[in-house]
Scaffold this active site. Structure first.
Site, PDB file in Angstrom:
ATOM      1  CE  LYS A  37      -1.639  -1.489   3.831  1.00 58.97           C
ATOM      2  NZ  LYS A  37      -2.340  -1.699   5.103  1.00 58.97           N
ATOM      3  CB  THR A  82      -5.672   9.037   6.373  1.00 60.62           C
ATOM      4  OG1 THR A  82      -4.627   9.525   7.222  1.00 60.62           O
ATOM      5  CG2 THR A  82      -5.916  10.011   5.251  1.00 60.62           C
ATOM      6  N   GLY A 102      -6.894   4.518  10.058  1.00 60.37           N
ATOM      7  CA  GLY A 102      -7.653   3.276   9.864  1.00 60.37           C
ATOM      8  C   GLY A 102      -7.854   2.876   8.417  1.00 60.37           C
ATOM      9  CB  THR A 103      -6.585   4.139   5.125  1.00 58.86           C
ATOM     10  OG1 THR A 103      -5.279   4.315   5.677  1.00 58.86           O
ATOM     11  CG2 THR A 103      -7.264   5.480   4.956  1.00 58.86           C
ATOM     12  N   GLY A 104      -5.795   1.405   6.471  1.00 61.28           N
ATOM     13  CA  GLY A 104      -5.210   0.073   6.228  1.00 61.28           C
ATOM     14  C   GLY A 104      -6.138  -1.041   6.698  1.00 61.28           C
ATOM     15  CB  CYS A 105      -8.008  -1.540   9.898  1.00 64.96           C
ATOM     16  SG  CYS A 105      -6.632  -1.196  10.994  1.00 64.96           S
TER      17      CYS A 105
HETATM   18  N1  LIG Z   1      -5.183  10.365   1.321  1.00 62.61           N
HETATM   19  C1  LIG Z   1      -5.532   9.260   0.694  1.00 62.61           C
HETATM   20  N2  LIG Z   1      -6.332   9.314  -0.406  1.00 62.61           N
HETATM   21  C2  LIG Z   1      -6.707   8.185  -1.050  1.00 62.61           C
HETATM   22  N3  LIG Z   1      -6.336   6.969  -0.680  1.00 62.61           N
HETATM   23  C3  LIG Z   1      -5.527   6.841   0.399  1.00 62.61           C
HETATM   24  C4  LIG Z   1      -5.081   7.970   1.143  1.00 62.61           C
HETATM   25  N4  LIG Z   1      -4.290   7.522   2.159  1.00 62.61           N
HETATM   26  C5  LIG Z   1      -4.255   6.190   2.069  1.00 62.61           C
HETATM   27  N5  LIG Z   1      -4.985   5.763   0.998  1.00 62.61           N
HETATM   28  C6  LIG Z   1      -5.226   4.390   0.579  1.00 62.61           C
HETATM   29  O1  LIG Z   1      -5.680   3.690   1.732  1.00 62.61           O
HETATM   30  C7  LIG Z   1      -5.203   2.360   1.725  1.00 62.61           C
HETATM   31  C8  LIG Z   1      -4.401   2.082   2.998  1.00 62.61           C
HETATM   32  O2  LIG Z   1      -3.091   2.590   2.787  1.00 62.61           O
HETATM   33  P1  LIG Z   1      -2.020   3.029   3.867  1.00 62.61           P
HETATM   34  O3  LIG Z   1      -0.732   2.966   3.160  1.00 62.61           O
HETATM   35  O4  LIG Z   1      -2.398   4.331   4.468  1.00 62.61           O
HETATM   36  O5  LIG Z   1      -2.178   1.866   4.913  1.00 62.61           O
HETATM   37  P2  LIG Z   1      -1.813   1.852   6.440  1.00 62.61           P
HETATM   38  O6  LIG Z   1      -0.654   2.763   6.697  1.00 62.61           O
HETATM   39  O7  LIG Z   1      -1.696   0.430   6.808  1.00 62.61           O
HETATM   40  O8  LIG Z   1      -3.102   2.482   7.122  1.00 62.61           O
HETATM   41  P3  LIG Z   1      -3.323   2.826   8.704  1.00 62.61           P
HETATM   42  O9  LIG Z   1      -3.465   4.314   8.744  1.00 62.61           O
HETATM   43  O10 LIG Z   1      -4.587   2.133   9.022  1.00 62.61           O
HETATM   44  O11 LIG Z   1      -2.156   2.318   9.445  1.00 62.61           O
HETATM   45  C9  LIG Z   1      -4.395   2.224   0.450  1.00 62.61           C
HETATM   46  O12 LIG Z   1      -5.224   1.713  -0.576  1.00 62.61           O
HETATM   47  C10 LIG Z   1      -3.978   3.645   0.140  1.00 62.61           C
HETATM   48  O13 LIG Z   1      -3.682   3.850  -1.218  1.00 62.61           O
HETATM   49  C1  LIG Z   2      -5.962  -1.613  17.159  1.00 68.20           C
HETATM   50  C2  LIG Z   2      -5.285  -1.075  15.957  1.00 68.20           C
HETATM   51  N1  LIG Z   2      -5.067  -1.890  14.905  1.00 68.20           N
HETATM   52  C3  LIG Z   2      -4.464  -1.427  13.789  1.00 68.20           C
HETATM   53  C4  LIG Z   2      -4.056  -0.113  13.694  1.00 68.20           C
HETATM   54  C5  LIG Z   2      -3.346   0.377  12.446  1.00 68.20           C
HETATM   55  O1  LIG Z   2      -3.978   1.443  11.893  1.00 68.20           O
HETATM   56  C6  LIG Z   2      -4.313   0.735  14.818  1.00 68.20           C
HETATM   57  N2  LIG Z   2      -3.952   2.034  14.806  1.00 68.20           N
HETATM   58  N3  LIG Z   2      -4.926   0.216  15.908  1.00 68.20           N
HETATM   59 MG   LIG Z   3      -1.137   4.989   6.670  1.00 65.07          MG
END
Ligand SMILES: Nc1ncnc2c1ncn2[C@@H]1O[C@H](COP(=O)(O)OP(=O)(O)OP(=O)(O)O)[C@@H](O)[C@H]1O
Ligand SMILES: Cc1ncc(CO)c(N)n1
Ligand SMILES: [Mg+2]
Length: 498
Positions: A186, A219, A221-224
């Site tokens: 990602k 943003t 929680g986008t990953g989860c």
């Molecule tokens: N500002 C944004 N606009 C559009 N898409 C985004 C944006 N930020 C993240 N994404 C998308 O969201 C998804 C999660 O990506 P990201 O790399 O942020 O994951 P992460 O770091 O594991 O997330 P988390 O914030 O939950 O830890 C991917 O598909 C990424 O392209």
């Molecule tokens: C509980 C939990 N799981 C995953 C993430 C990653 O975004 C977070 N911030 N918190």
């Molecule tokens: Mg992120």
């Protein structure tokens, strides 16, 4: 799937079990998974591995649950409810990974999606580096998909620097070597990028999945959310790449809806999972396959009227002859009838230009031109699951279509045509140039018929999937035999191409 009684009929509900940590701020973790699955119409059961004290500022505390109690939660769910897909988030200890692997060996599921959560974007550690060996050696080989962000991909690869999309491509391949069936690296945290590009690798092909970067602080929680919505689409029965694409669009749409929300005082806020506009369905959508473009039938009421045919009879005949997708240029009365004909035959149906008609008739999507509604707006109205095609004559238009969330492009007029007045002809050379620049599949259009379809397919670029035709089918006396003839010509052209 979970079964419920509905008027005496059993109703199957797709079911994701998430194994993750709780986020008290409710933007990530278990809470994100529940909201994403609810928004996508999928049941979500929750096995909690840790409870975090967390808000928009960062993580203030982590309380890991006893491993045997995590095992007990998994047993309660898996032994009783029919789980389709397991999605994992925070797995904070080696023992927790072992407990998970033991449970899914005892109760096998359709797919395992692993989000290798290690560090929150705030920088706080959620799972330390002691889990890396068991992630690499035992968890990843069991995964159907693993979804590291840039930092997690770097940890998995022993600290490799990842700063560009090219680095992400190499990382996806190297992580694939650790054993998961598919990898999604990602790019949300890619420095200074205007687009949000993720890289998907299925062991054979690499795909760059692009979207507009939403300018927002929200943003968290986008990953989860991405991983649980992929799990949700898989639970509905979609193939992996389609599930990933739809989930990515869902995240983009949700970020867009929640971009101005003001929750908390810290640097990273939660977003709006339960989109104000609920357009997602719990039944499997008609996932778009590039090969649907092979024989693309575009209706014309004038021509069909001339031959004394109703639109629905013309559509039936085209499908009988082998049309693989239908575009309607005729409206609402005809639309509902044709949608039901196409759905009964498993052929996708798109509406020309009119997003309102597509919504009202529950068609599979729309095809828009450069002067119609912008693709990004069409996407936000239709939601992540519908098919969007856009007409493109130039490399720039093809690039914009990809970034704005289209599924395919139509390129032409390849040859001069009477169906569309004042339409610039780009020729076979123009078509080839657009195909080579396009990251999306292409259907050629404009003046194509039995006599020249072969020459179009002969330009020999892999993402040219087929031809779209109007007169060649609907200005013929017998639509089904004209369609059959064209189908045969296309089949031969594709065989000689191989
Ligand atoms: N500002 C944004 N606009 C559009 N898409 C985004 C944006 N930020 C993240 N994404 C998308 O969201 C998804 C999660 O990506 P990201 O790399 O942020 O994951 P992460 O770091 O594991 O997330 P988390 O914030 O939950 O830890 C991917 O598909 C990424 O392209
Ligand atoms: C509980 C939990 N799981 C995953 C993430 C990653 O975004 C977070 N911030 N918190
Ligand atoms: Mg992120």
């Amino acid at each position: 799937m979970v079964s419920t009684e509905n008027n005496g009929h059993k109703m199957k509900i797709p079911h994701v079990m998430t194994v993750a940590g709780s986020d008290s701020g409710a933007g990530a973790g278990i809470q994100a998974d529940l909201k994403a699955c609810a928004a996508l119409g999928v049941y979500c059961s929750t096995v909690i591995t840790a409870v975090t004290a967390q808000n928009t500022v960062g993580v203030q505390g982590v309380n890991i649950l006893p491993e045997d109690f995590v095992a007990e939660q998994m047993k309660s769910v898996l032994s009783d409810m029919e789980v389709d897909v397991v999605k994992t988030g925070m797995l904070p200890s080696v023992g927790m990974v072992k407990v998970l692997l033991h449970s899914i060996k005892e109760y096998p599921v359709q797919a395992l999606v692993v989000d290798p959560v290690m560090v929150a974007t705030s920088g706080d550690v959620l799972a330390g580096s002691s889990v890396l060996p068991v992630f690499r050696q035992e968890l990843l080989p069991m995964a159907d998909l693993v979804t590291p962000n840039l930092k997690e991909a770097s940890y998995l690869l022993g600290g490799m620097h990842l700063e560009t999309v090219a680095d992400m491509r190499s990382a996806a391949k190297l992580i694939h070597d650790m054993g998961p069936r598919n990898v999604l690296v990602k790019g949300g945290d890619l420095p200074a990028s205007m687009d949000a590009v993720d890289v998907f690798f299925d062991g054979v092909n690499l795909y760059e999945l692009g979207s507009t970067r939403i300018n927002t602080r929200n943003t968290h929680g986008t990953g989860c959310t991405l991983a649980s919505s992929i799990a949700a689409e898989l639970a509905k029965g979609l193939p992996m790449l389609s599930a990933v694409k739809i989930a990515k669009r869902y995240v983009e749409t949700a970020l867009n809806y929640g971009k101005d929300m003001a929750i908390g005082r810290g640097p990273q806020g939660p977003f709006d999972h339960l989109l104000k506009l609920k357009v997602c369905r719990s039944v499997a959508p008609r996932a778009f396959c590039p090969s649907d473009l092979f024989l693309y039938a575009v209706t014309d009421s004038g021509m069909n009227g001339k031959w004394g045919r109703s639109i629905s009879d013309a559509v039936k005949a085209a499908i009988e002859g082998g049309a693989t997708i239908v575009q309607l240029r005729d409206f609402i009365e005809a639309a509902k009838e044709c949608v039901s004909i196409c759905h009964s035959k498993g052929v996708p149906i798109l509406i020309n230009d009119r997003v309102d008609v597509a919504l009202a008739s529950d068609a599979d999507g729309v095809h828009v031109g450069q002067s119609d509604m912008p693709v990004s707006l069409v996407r936000s109205l239709l939601g992540p699951e519908k098919i969007i095609g856009v007409s493109c004559k130039t490399l720039q238009q093809a690039h914009e279509a990809w970034i704005n969330g289209a599924d395919y492009i139509g390129s032409g007029g390849v040859f001069p045509t009477n169906t569309k007045a004042n339409n610039k002809t780009i020729g076979l050379d123009g078509l080839k140039e657009v195909c080579l620049a396009s990251k999306l599949p292409v259907v050629a259009i404009g003046g194509i018929g039995l006599s020249n379809a072969h020459s179009v397919m002969e330009i020999n670029v892999p993402n040219l999937e087929g031809v779209a035709v109007v007169s060649a089918l609907f200005n013929a006396e017998c639509v089904s035999s004209a369609t059959k003839q064209l189908h045969e010509i296309l089949k031969q052209a594709v065989q000689t191409r191989k």
